[in-house]
Each structure stands twice: as C-alpha cells, then as structure tokens.
Design a protein around this motif. Sequence first.
Motif, short mmCIF file in Angstrom:
data_model
loop_
_atom_site.label_atom_id
_atom_site.label_comp_id
_atom_site.label_asym_id
_atom_site.label_seq_id
_atom_site.Cartn_x
_atom_site.Cartn_y
_atom_site.Cartn_z
N ASP A 217 0.79 -1.24 0.00
CA ASP A 217 0.00 0.00 0.00
C ASP A 217 0.82 1.29 0.00
OD1 ASP A 217 -2.28 -1.55 -0.01
OD2 ASP A 217 -2.41 -1.61 2.16
N GLU A 221 4.31 3.28 -5.03
CA GLU A 221 5.07 4.11 -5.98
C GLU A 221 6.56 3.75 -5.97
OE1 GLU A 221 1.50 6.67 -4.85
OE2 GLU A 221 2.82 5.22 -3.91
N ASP A 242 -2.19 9.81 -11.35
CA ASP A 242 -3.43 9.29 -10.79
C ASP A 242 -3.54 7.76 -10.90
OD1 ASP A 242 -3.85 9.00 -13.50
OD2 ASP A 242 -5.75 10.08 -13.56
N GLY A 245 -3.31 5.69 -7.30
CA GLY A 245 -4.52 5.62 -6.49
C GLY A 245 -5.51 4.61 -7.06
N ARG A 248 -4.35 1.06 -6.19
CA ARG A 248 -4.71 0.68 -4.82
C ARG A 248 -6.19 0.33 -4.73
NH1 ARG A 248 -1.10 4.99 -3.89
NH2 ARG A 248 0.75 4.37 -2.71
N GLN A 249 -7.01 1.15 -5.36
CA GLN A 249 -8.45 0.93 -5.30
C GLN A 249 -8.84 -0.40 -5.91
OE1 GLN A 249 -10.45 2.97 -3.59
NE2 GLN A 249 -12.12 1.49 -3.90
N SER A 266 -6.61 -5.23 1.76
CA SER A 266 -5.73 -4.94 0.64
C SER A 266 -5.07 -6.21 0.13
CB SER A 266 -4.65 -3.93 1.05
OG SER A 266 -3.69 -3.79 0.02
N CYS A 268 -2.66 -5.77 -2.23
CA CYS A 268 -1.63 -5.07 -2.99
C CYS A 268 -0.26 -5.71 -2.74
CB CYS A 268 -1.62 -3.59 -2.58
SG CYS A 268 -0.67 -2.53 -3.67
N ALA A 294 -5.55 6.42 -14.66
CA ALA A 294 -6.55 5.83 -13.77
C ALA A 294 -7.71 5.20 -14.54
CB ALA A 294 -7.07 6.89 -12.80
#
Length: 300
Positions: A217, A221, A242, A245, A248-249, A266, A268, A294
């Motif tokens: 999380d 980056e 963008d 984000g 992650r979503q 999560s 991730c 995104a």
Amino acid sequence: MLLQNTPLTAKALAHFKLPRSPFVDDVQTRDDVYQSPAVRYARAALLDAAQNHGFVAIVGESGAGKTTLVEELEQRILDEGREVLVIKPYVLAMEASDSKGKTLRSTHIAEAIAYALDPQLKIKSSPQARFAQLHELLKASRRAGRRHLLLIEEAHCLPLATLKHLKRFLELKDGMARVIGVALIAQPELRHVLHSQNPEVREVMQRCEVVELPPLDGELEAYVSHKFGRFELTEADVFTPDAFGALRQRLIRTPRGAKPGEGAVSTCYPLAVHNLLARAMNAAAAVGAPRVDASVIAHC
C-alpha cells in the motif's frame, strides 16, 4: 482480488520501449529485490535465525514475496561466504493430514538434516539411535564453524504434531549453544494456528517470532519505481500520477455482505500488482495511449 497471470504483449513491450517484461524472472540478483522496511526486517530475521540458531516464521499471502526472500538469503550466504548450511526438506504433496496428501514428520526432517550433513551416512533404524546420531552430526559440524538453518516452506501445511516437535530440534545443543535454527515460510493460515488457544502449539507460539509481509500500500510508488528503474525507465514514463490511487483501489477486496469501506482487505502484493500492471499496460498499448492512467486501470 485475485488476478489471472497476464503476460505483457509484444505490442506493449514495444510501446513502452521495454526489452523484456519487468514482471517475469524479474529478480535475478540481490539488487533486484525491493527493500521495503518490512522486507529488510524479514531479511534480518532470517539471517539471524541462520547465524544464531533462532526460530522465525515468515508469513505472507500468496505472491507477497516469501520465496524471493528465501532465494535472497541463499544468495547472500554465497556472496558473503558465510558458513551456513540451509536445509530444506522436500514439501512436494505435503498436507496437514494423510487423507489429503503426505505429512512431513519429525523423522523425515531428521533424515533431511542428516543427509545434508553427510550424504553417505547410514541412518540408524531406531528413533533413539537416529536422533542421537543426528545430534552428534550437528555438534561436530558446529564445532567445525558451520551454522545450520532448517527452512520449511509451505509450513502452513505442517501437521500439528510436527509443528510441536520443532521445539525439540531447537533444544539440540552443544553445551549451552543451539546447533540448529528453524525458519518457517508460510501463508497466513500458520499465523492463525500459532495464535489459537490450542495447547498443542503453545510452546511453539511462545518461542517463534512471526514476521508478516504486509501489502505494498504505502510503498506502491517506490516499488514500481524500483521495478522499472532496473530497465532505465521511471514510473512517470509509463504511468500518470493518478494511476497509483486507481491501482490501490482495484486491489482492495471487500468481503461479501460488508458495507463499503468496512472490512476492506488490501491485496496489494507484488504478484497481484504485476498482473494488474501488465493488463493495464496491454490495454494502453492496444489503444495507443502514451501512458497508463486511472481510467485504463479502472477498466482492466
């Protein structure tokens, strides 16, 4: 969210000027391993178990990077010339009960250790003689300057009896010094077993340090930057700001029946990130988008 393995297409590789996929055989040297704070701690815990004969469990979801940590430890031992023998019993078809597969028993572990120390050894037939023989081998090896690490992968499939018996391997000593350390590599099911109130495993729970590999999380980056930096690209060459984000979503799983934002988990982890990035890069290349944004990720 579990994403199917998705290779980068030839079109995507050409579009983003990549000589090969950064997600396949991506860890070939120790420098390729991304060093998050959690990974650095897990590395140190594994090495400490090897050097000082400790007891540690590395726990993480599938695709969290557990196998990479094991390989990095073995490579580090080679690179630094450490006198450490890593003993890995075969766990093919291993299950917690014989009704599902083959259980890994203490006798199998003892045989694996003895064979690693002396491949020509004729192992004694009686349990008493076999374990005495093993103890003497370990003491002699330690006095010669060698350290030993019993490393069991897929340890969440260990039967409770074997898990409990690991404490007895740790109790093998030469004077006051332990002669072998233990490292367990497992999925989160092992954590649930160790944290249960089951009296059979309390001695293990009280002695084993459980180190968890969390999702990426807050490191997403930096992780992507490291991954593409190995190919002399920056994350900005491939992704818009963008995009992260949205990544992650997309890698948030909400249990069925839960309200939005409640009980979210999560996923991730590196493998899931790789699969989603590959899908997004393929989609961007297919429509000729210069970078992944995104909106591309949202529709993958």
